[in-house]
Design a protein around this motif. Structure first.
Motif, mmCIF file in Angstrom:
data_model
loop_
_atom_site.group_PDB
_atom_site.id
_atom_site.type_symbol
_atom_site.label_atom_id
_atom_site.label_comp_id
_atom_site.label_asym_id
_atom_site.label_seq_id
_atom_site.Cartn_x
_atom_site.Cartn_y
_atom_site.Cartn_z
ATOM 1 N N HIS A 17 41.690 51.629 42.586
ATOM 2 C CA HIS A 17 41.115 51.683 41.241
ATOM 3 C C HIS A 17 41.572 52.931 40.485
ATOM 4 N N GLY A 18 41.581 52.807 39.158
ATOM 5 C CA GLY A 18 41.988 53.920 38.311
ATOM 6 C C GLY A 18 40.826 54.731 37.787
ATOM 7 N N THR A 19 39.609 54.254 38.024
ATOM 8 C CA THR A 19 38.401 54.956 37.583
ATOM 9 C C THR A 19 37.336 54.871 38.687
ATOM 10 N N ILE A 26 37.425 43.952 40.281
ATOM 11 C CA ILE A 26 36.944 43.935 41.667
ATOM 12 C C ILE A 26 38.166 43.771 42.557
ATOM 13 N N SER A 27 38.362 44.686 43.488
ATOM 14 C CA SER A 27 39.501 44.598 44.416
ATOM 15 C C SER A 27 39.043 44.031 45.738
ATOM 16 N N VAL A 28 39.942 43.262 46.371
ATOM 17 C CA VAL A 28 39.662 42.648 47.674
ATOM 18 C C VAL A 28 40.599 43.280 48.700
ATOM 19 N N TRP A 29 40.016 43.823 49.774
ATOM 20 C CA TRP A 29 40.782 44.566 50.768
ATOM 21 C C TRP A 29 40.658 43.908 52.141
ATOM 22 N N LYS A 30 41.779 43.904 52.852
ATOM 23 C CA LYS A 30 41.793 43.458 54.250
ATOM 24 C C LYS A 30 42.136 44.648 55.133
ATOM 25 N N VAL A 87 45.546 48.953 55.763
ATOM 26 C CA VAL A 87 44.779 48.427 54.634
ATOM 27 C C VAL A 87 45.710 47.643 53.715
ATOM 28 N N GLN A 88 45.300 46.436 53.390
ATOM 29 C CA GLN A 88 46.109 45.585 52.502
ATOM 30 C C GLN A 88 45.242 45.111 51.334
ATOM 31 N N LYS A 89 45.768 45.275 50.129
ATOM 32 C CA LYS A 89 45.067 44.755 48.956
ATOM 33 C C LYS A 89 45.446 43.282 48.788
ATOM 34 N N LEU A 90 44.434 42.426 48.896
ATOM 35 C CA LEU A 90 44.689 40.986 48.830
ATOM 36 C C LEU A 90 44.661 40.452 47.410
ATOM 37 N N ASP A 91 43.765 40.995 46.597
ATOM 38 C CA ASP A 91 43.579 40.414 45.272
ATOM 39 C C ASP A 91 42.831 41.349 44.344
ATOM 40 N N THR A 92 42.934 41.082 43.070
ATOM 41 C CA THR A 92 42.127 41.751 42.050
ATOM 42 C C THR A 92 41.464 40.685 41.195
ATOM 43 N N PHE A 93 40.135 40.780 41.080
ATOM 44 C CA PHE A 93 39.393 39.843 40.245
ATOM 45 C C PHE A 93 39.100 40.528 38.916
ATOM 46 N N GLY A 94 39.589 39.959 37.835
ATOM 47 C CA GLY A 94 39.345 40.492 36.500
ATOM 48 C C GLY A 94 38.649 39.466 35.635
ATOM 49 N N GLY A 95 38.117 39.931 34.514
ATOM 50 C CA GLY A 95 37.407 39.018 33.616
ATOM 51 C C GLY A 95 36.193 39.657 32.992
#
Length: 299
Positions: A268-270, A293-297, A3-11
């Motif tokens: 995620h922390g929550t 929002i986390s993006v996983w590969k 499992v690889q975390k590709l990105d985190t979308f915040g805003g």
């Protein structure tokens, strides 16, 4: 499995409650406690774009497959239909003063699950009410469509899952499914099984062709399971929980393959509220109370 975390979308300025696929494979929508409806591009993670804003939190978001309109279930105010290309409202319906928890489509029908226990059946084109399905005084939390058996599965806060006929809207079956609220119901891609989960943290598998007899009962998480979703190829499914983790399962054997959490994968922390398994490079998205929002590969 890797499992690889590709990105985190915040805003987002508040919890992200729901995700919906976009009109293109690399697009998706998100919304939540801040009432902001945002379109993202997986190929361009910096390209968050505000599509609409409503003045209350949103738990239910659905893209109509024919019209391409985004249905936004605004808490206490009803439905807003948004043209995501023009970024403008094309219609609205003051359906209810109850919370809207889920929206699902089948042919010309739209099904809307409400906190007063009603599932409203709408003509999705004319925006008129066809039927009120009232089978409980407690919240209707989640919906799943089985077009093969022509059935609608509804999960309720009264611990049951009820099966309705998609043609007649009649109640066909009540399943005493869990010991607490049911938060998520999903049919397997071949529609032979119904998967249910909720506040009791158990994942249950029901055999559709055997009158929804219990096939598996798995103590899957430590706390409430908020959502589950299948991979596009149907080989895997994922569960999201209030225990802050996402778990990946084999869809044939129901064996746990991977735990995705903060300690091991910078998860995620929550609470993890919603999942979306996209067709874009099979990337898995997870939305959380931590406003990201986390993006996983998975490979």
């Amino acid at each position: 499995m890797h499992v690889q975390k590709l990105d985190t979308f915040g805003g987002h300025r508040d919890s992200v409650y729901t995700l919906e696929r976009g009109t293109q494979p690399d697009q998706f929508f998100s919304t939540g406690g801040d009432g902001l409806v945002v379109r993202w591009q997986l190929s361009r993670p910096d390209m968050g774009e505000l599509v609409a804003q409503v003045p209350a939190s949103v738990y239910a978001l659905a893209l109509h497959p024919v019209s391409g309109q985004l249905w936004v279930g605004q808490n206490y105010e009803g439905l807003h239909l948004i043209d995501p290309v023009q970024k403008r409202e094309t219609g609205s319906l003051k359906l209810t003063s109850a919370t809207i928890f889920d929206i699902a489509f089948h042919k010309n029908d739209a099904f809307v699950a409400l906190s007063d226990g009603v599932v409203v059946v709408l003509d999705a084109v004319q925006l008129v009410v066809r039927k009120h399905l009232k089978a409980s005084d407690q919240s209707a939390r989640c919906l799943a469509i089985n077009p093969v058996e022509r059935e609608l599965a509804v999960g309720y806060s009264d611990t049951t899952v009820r099966i309705f006929d998609l043609e007649t809207y009649g109640l066909k079956r009540t399943i005493p499914a869990h010991t607490n609220s049911v938060f998520t119901v999903q049919y397997s891609p071949d529609y032979q099984f119904l998967l249910t989960a909720g506040r009791d943290a158990h994942l249950k598998v029901w055999d559709v062709e055997q009158q929804y007899s219990l096939h598996q009962d798995i103590a899957a998480h430590l706390f409430a399971i908020n959502h589950l979703t299948f991979s596009p190829d149907g080989d895997l499914f994922a569960t999201a929980s209030m225990d802050k983790s996402v778990k990946i399962w084999d869809a044939k054997t129901y064996r746990l393959l991977k735990v995705v959490d903060r300690a091991r994968h910078a998860g995620h922390g929550t609470s993890v509220n919603k999942l979306l398994w996209t067709d874009y490079q099979h990337q898995l998205l997870s939305a959380s109370d931590d406003r990201t929002i986390s993006v996983w590969k998975l490979s």
